[in-house]
Design an enzyme around this catalytic site. Structure first.
Site: not given
Length: 491
Positions: A132, A221, A389
């Site tokens: 990440h 997220e 995502e």
């Protein structure tokens, strides 16, 4: 240190946000060979650290784990996991100087301390890997110019990375090379070999950028993947109980409803999820989702704006410096909600019942997935990245709620994701309360009766669902994964 993204000019920002290319299987013909015979040292032995390491070792690579002296001396969980799986374990000072590739798989908030500790120990010309890019993009970590910096980011939790590898497959993966740190031009070769060693090349690899990965990951997220599921769980539970539903039944309908609903999403996108409804219910779910999109669009856009500007990251890092005061307060408050403390329902709920009595939940999923996707694409992120995502990861997060409600989701996801989740859900719940007050019978907790529908209206709704850009790109990417799985199994 300055936020790296904010040091770029507009053209550079757009170029990095828009970097995304689906790589051909033939580009991985050499597998992990570029890293064979080299020493790979992983820092951190959490879910990603352990499971990536197991896959890489099974792919023929030399893997060891560098841990802090205290973790080894006190035989902490990271030391136990590494040693119980037969890995060589040592201190930074013992292992880092010999490493050809150092893979930093610690939590985001530890990255700066870890990198500052390992960088002076790394030999000239070594490589540093991330899964990440927060430390590079948002913190603006400066890496020695002789060090190659790469990223391999599996789009699944660590446990799934391992399980798919054991089945002879893998999980979709993003790879990238930091443009400021590729002195020998070998970054892509290293990233491809690392991705192949984890099995990612069997499921599909996107060549991306650190910037695109970070900005899209944060957006997904915070909104649909975690924030929308948390806000939806709390709102739907309270609505059901307020209307007289047994709290235990209401809890189960929601806890396991997300998983059942998103399983259809996983197999056939929004189209299949909506096709599980009767025609009257489909029309109602579509109408509700359009209302939700109109209400929530400004909130989704604010989250994207704050992610792009760095406002989100600076706020979260300030909370890190304040001993996670906000994060821990929000976590405690979530644990005390009526949904989290409701009794368990011992009866059975049939699979179709989750759809028939969860029309509002389906509308929330549709609205959240489409809004997250649209907002990312409007900000310069390529559709394939936005798909991974938003829609792709949603069933995986829903599965964590099915295990132990919101507690499990917030334990499994990173602290970065958890912080963003709370920011979104704390804003979304009050935003949607007036909408919740206007719901009709059959929207939640009871089924919409069968009845006549207008053919033209149904035709137009079906066309609108299937023609959305996320359905087009999703069909293509799911097709790649299916084709690759057949090849992997056949091989």
């Amino acid at each position: 240190m300055a936020n790296y993204f904010n040091t770029l000019n507009l053209r550079q920002q757009l170029a990095q946000l828009g970097k995304c290319r689906f790589m051909g299987r033939d580009e991985f013909a050499d597998g992990a060979s570029y890293l064979q015979g080299k020493k790979v040292v992983i820092v951190g032995c959490g879910a990603q650290g352990l499971n990536q390491g197991l896959n890489m070792r099974d792919s023929g690579l030399d893997i060891s784990y560098a841990l802090r002296k205290e973790a080894i001396a006190e035989k902490r969980a990271s030391w136990r996991k590494a040693t119980e799986n037969g890995f060589k374990v040592g201190t930074y000072e013992e292992l880092i100087p010999q490493a050809d590739l150092v893979v930093n798989l610690t939590p985001d908030k530890q990255h700066s301390d870890v990198v500052r500790s390992v960088q002076p120990l790394m030999k000239d010309g070594a490589a540093l890997g991330y899964s990440h890019g927060f430390n590079i993009v948002e913190v603006g970590e400066q890496i020695r110019k002789d060090i190659t910096v790469v990223m391999v980011a599996p789009k699944c939790p660590g446990t799934e990375v391992r399980e798919e590898y054991k089945r002879g497959f893998g999980v979709p993966t993003l790879i990238a090379v930091h443009p400021e740190n590729d002195p020998k031009g070998e970054g892509m070769a290293i990233a491809k070999a690392w991705a192949a060693a984890t099995g990612g090349h069997r499921a599909g690899v996107l060549e991306s950028s650190f910037v695109a990965e970070v900005k899209s990951d944060l957006m997904g997220e915070q909104t649909i993947l975690c924030g929308m599921l948390q806000a939806g769980s709390l709102l739907c539970f309270d609505k059901l109980v307020a209307e007289g539903t047994d709290p235990a039944y209401a809890e189960k309908l929601i806890q396991f409803g997300w998983e059942n609903i998103t399983e259809a999403l996983k197999q056939g996108g929004i189209t299949l999820m909506m096709d599980r409804l009767s025609n009257p219910a489909k029309l109602r779910a579509y109408a509700l989702s359009e209302q939700l999109k109109e209400i929530m669009a400004p909130l989704f856009q604010k989250h994207m704006d704050d992610i792009i500007s760095g406002e989100f990251s600076s706020g979260m890092m300030a909370d890190w410096a304040n001993d996670d005061k906000k994060l821990l307060t929000w976590r405690e408050e979530t644990g005390k909600t009526a949904f989290e403390t409701a009794p368990q329902f011992e009866g059975k709920i049939g699979e179709q019942e989750y759809f028939d009595k969860g029309v509002l939940m389906i509308a929330m999923v549709k609205a959240g997935v489409e809004l997250a996707f649209e907002t990312m694409v409007d900000s310069g992120i390529i559709e394939e990245s936005a798909y991974y995502e938003s829609l792709h990861e949603l069933p995986l997060i829903a599965n964590t709620i099915a295990r132990k409600r919101l507690y499990e989701m917030n334990v499994v996801i990173s602290d970065t994701a958890e912080y963003g989740n709370y920011l979104f859900s704390y804003a979304c719940v009050p935003l949607l309360k007036p909408f919740m007050a206007e719901l009709q019978p059959g929207d939640l907790g009871s089924a919409i009766p069968e009845g006549a529908v207008d053919n033209a209206q149904l035709r137009d709704v079906n066309d609108a669902i299937r023609s959305h850009a996320i359905e087009q790109v999703g069909k293509k990417l799911r097709g790649y994964m299916t084709d690759m799985k057949r090849i992997a199994v056949a091989g």
